[in-house]
Scaffold this motif. Structure first.
Motif, short mmCIF file in Angstrom:
data_model
loop_
_atom_site.label_atom_id
_atom_site.label_comp_id
_atom_site.label_asym_id
_atom_site.label_seq_id
_atom_site.Cartn_x
_atom_site.Cartn_y
_atom_site.Cartn_z
N UNK A 1 0.84 -1.20 0.00
CA UNK A 1 0.00 0.00 0.00
C UNK A 1 0.87 1.24 0.00
N UNK A 2 0.42 2.29 -0.66
CA UNK A 2 1.18 3.52 -0.71
C UNK A 2 1.01 4.29 0.59
N UNK A 3 1.89 5.24 0.82
CA UNK A 3 1.84 6.07 2.02
C UNK A 3 0.46 6.76 2.08
N UNK A 4 -0.18 6.68 3.24
CA UNK A 4 -1.50 7.25 3.42
C UNK A 4 -2.58 6.20 3.40
N UNK A 5 -2.36 5.08 2.68
CA UNK A 5 -3.29 3.96 2.69
C UNK A 5 -2.93 2.97 3.78
N UNK A 6 -1.66 2.87 4.06
CA UNK A 6 -1.17 1.90 5.03
C UNK A 6 -1.38 2.42 6.45
N UNK A 7 -1.96 1.62 7.35
CA UNK A 7 -2.21 2.10 8.72
C UNK A 7 -0.94 2.30 9.54
N UNK A 8 0.20 1.90 9.01
CA UNK A 8 1.46 2.09 9.72
C UNK A 8 2.16 3.38 9.32
N UNK A 9 1.68 4.04 8.26
CA UNK A 9 2.37 5.22 7.74
C UNK A 9 1.81 6.51 8.34
N UNK A 10 2.66 7.52 8.51
CA UNK A 10 2.16 8.85 8.88
C UNK A 10 1.26 9.40 7.78
N UNK A 11 0.42 10.40 8.09
CA UNK A 11 -0.45 11.00 7.07
C UNK A 11 0.34 11.55 5.89
N UNK A 12 -0.20 11.45 4.66
CA UNK A 12 0.50 11.95 3.47
C UNK A 12 0.86 13.43 3.57
N UNK A 13 0.04 14.22 4.27
CA UNK A 13 0.32 15.65 4.39
C UNK A 13 1.65 15.89 5.09
N UNK A 14 1.99 15.04 6.06
CA UNK A 14 3.27 15.19 6.75
C UNK A 14 4.44 14.94 5.80
#
Length: 392
Positions: A1-14
Motif C-alpha cells: 500500500x502507498x503512504x496514506x493507505x497503510x495504517x502504519x504510515x504517517x499521514x501523506x500531508x506530513x
C-alpha cells in the motif's frame, strides 16, 4: 500500500510538508499556530536545544487537547519541566532504569511472557492478543517495578484510557487524574509504613520520610511511570505484531533466528517504522532561534514530529519499507536530548523478549479478521489497535 493507505504510515500531508515546507505553521484546537518540524535533523535540533522549553505552563506551549492541558496543570510530571528541576527529579529514577538493572529483569519478563502464552494456548481461539497478551505483559512488569498491585489493573487501565483518549473532556481527564493521584498517594503513604522492594517504597523512604517530596509529588511521578510504562509498550507489542503479520518473510526471520542481536535490531526498526507517538513532542521557544532556516520567535510553540522524522530518507533510505536488517538505532521514537524516554531500556527488553518468543511459540499466528477490520487507535494519543483478534 502507498503512504496514506497503510495504517502504519504517517499521514501523506506530513510527507508533503517534510519535502516542501519542513518547518511550517499549523493550527491547533485553541486557534494557536505553533511550528511543525518534520525533518529528522531538525527534530533532533529542536529536542537538543536548551532554548526550547518542555515546560507546559509557559505561554505558547502547544497542548495536544484541552483535556491534556487541564490534566497537566493538575499533575505536572518532570517530563514537562526544564532543568534544573527536570534533572533533579529524573536523577531520582535514573538508577532504577539503568540498562544493567533492566537486564536483570529479563528472566522475570521471559517468565511472564511464557505464562501468558501458555494461557493463550490453553484457551479458546480466536483470542484478542491485546487483552490476553499485549496489555498484561508491560502491566505486570511495571506493577512489579513500582510496587502497584496488579489486582488493581482494571482501575488504572480504565483511568489511563480516559487520560490518553482524544475525545476526553477536560473534566473527565482531571477526574481520572485525581483518582490516579489519590490512589498512588495512599499507596505511597502505606509503603512508608510498610516498605517493599520496589520503586515507590524507595521513594517513600528516601523522599517522603525526609520531607524532600510530598506523597502527592511522588504520586505524580508514579502516575507518569505507570501510564507510560504499560500503554506505550502494549501498543508496540500489538501494532508490531500486525506489521510483522503483513510482512511474513520478516516475521519468519524473527521467528526462526536464535540470534538475540537479530531480535534487538528488529525491535529498533519496528520502533522507527511504527513510532506510536503521533502527536509529536511539544515545546515552546524561550528565545529567538533558527530551525531548518526558519526564524522561530520567543514564546512560539514548536511540535517536533517524530513519526515523520523517522521516515526521513536522509536518515533512513527507503523509509516507508519495514526492514528488520536496517541499522535504525538512531531513530527518535524515544525522543532525543535531555528529555529522552527514561524507560527505554525496559521497553527494549520487553519488546525483545516478546518478539523473540511469541512467534516462535505460536508459529501459525495469523489475523482472525481482515486488516481493514482492525480497530486502529485514531482516537487515542498513543497509536495502536483497540483489539487484535488472532488465531494460530
Amino acid at each position: 500500500m502507498s503512504r496514506g493507505q497503510c495504517p502504519f504510515d504517517p499521514p501523506p500531508e506530513l510527507a508533503r510538508l517534510q519535502t516542501e515546507a519542513p518547518v511550517s505553521r499549523v493550527r491547533l484546537w485553541d486557534g494557536s499556530t505553533p511550528w511543525l518540524v518534520t525533518r529528522y535533523e531538525d527534530v533532533r535540533a529542536v529536542l537538543a536545544d536548551p532554548r526550547i522549553s518542555a515546560d507546559s505552563d509557559r505561554p505558547g506551549y502547544p497542548h495536544v487537547t484541552p483535556a491534556s492541558a487541564a490534566r497537566r496543570k493538575r499533575a505536572k510530571a518532570f517530563i514537562s519541566q526544564d532543568d534544573p528541576e527536570h534533572a533533579a527529579r529524573r536523577r531520582l529514577l535514573t538508577g532504577d532504569f539503568m540498562v544493567r538493572r533492566m537486564e536483570a529483569l529479563r528472566p522475570r519478563i521471559q517468565h511472564i511472557v511464557d505464562e501468558l502464552i501458555d494461557a493463550m494456548l490453553a484457551g479458546p481461539k480466536p483470542a484478542d492478543l491485546v487483552e490476553a497478551f499485549a496489555l498484561p505483559v508491560p502491566s505486570l512488569v511495571i506493577c512489579e517495578l513500582l510496587g502497584v498491585p496488579y489486582a488493581d489493573r482494571a482501575f488504572f487501565h480504565r483511568a489511563s484510557r480516559t487520560v490518553i483518549a482524544r475525545d476526553t473532556t477536560s473534566e473527565q481527564a482531571v477526574a481520572a487524574t485525581e483518582q490516579l493521584l489519590d490512589y498512588l498517594a495512599d499507596l505511597v503513604r502505606a509503603k512508608e509504613k510498610d516498605p517493599g522492594e520496589d520503586l515507590l517504597s524507595r521513594l517513600a523512604a528516601g523522599q517522603l520520610r525526609t520531607g524532600a517530596m510530598t506523597a502527592e509529588e511522588i504520586a505524580a511521578m508514579g502516575q507518569l511511570l505507570l501510564i507510560a510504562g504499560h500503554e506505550t509498550t502494549a501498543n508496540m507489542i500489538a501494532l508490531g505484531t500486525v506489521a510483522l503479520l503483513e510482512n511474513p518473510a520478516q516475521l519468519a526471520e524473527i521467528r526462526d533466528t536464535g540470534d538475540p542481536k537479530v531480535i534487538a535490531n528488529a525491535v529498533e526498526e519496528l520502533l522507527r517504522y511504527l513510532n506510536i507517538t503521533h502527536s509529536g513532542r511539544r515545546r515552546v521557544a524561550t528565545a529567538d532561534l533558527e530551525i531548518g532556516g526558519q526564524l522561530i520567535r520567543r514564546g512560539e510553540g514548536v511540535i517536533a514530529a517524530g513519526d515523520i522524522a523517522n521516515r526521513d530518507d536522509s536518515a533512513f533510505p527507503e523509509p516507508d519499507r519495514l526492514d528488520i536488517g536496517r541499522k535504525a538505532r538512531h531513530h527518535v521514537a524515544f525522543g532525543y536530548g535531555v528529555h529522552q524516554c527514561l524507560g527505554q531500556p525496559l521497553a527494549r527488553i520487553e519488546l525483545q523478549v516478546v518478539y523473540g518468543t511469541l512467534y516462535r511459540r505460536l508459529p501459525g499466528l495469523s489475523l482472525a479478521v481482515p486488516l481493514a477490520d482492525l480497530p486502529f487507535k485514531h482516537d487515542m494519543i498513543v497509536y495502536g489497535v483497540h483489539e487484535l483478534p488472532v488465531t494460530w
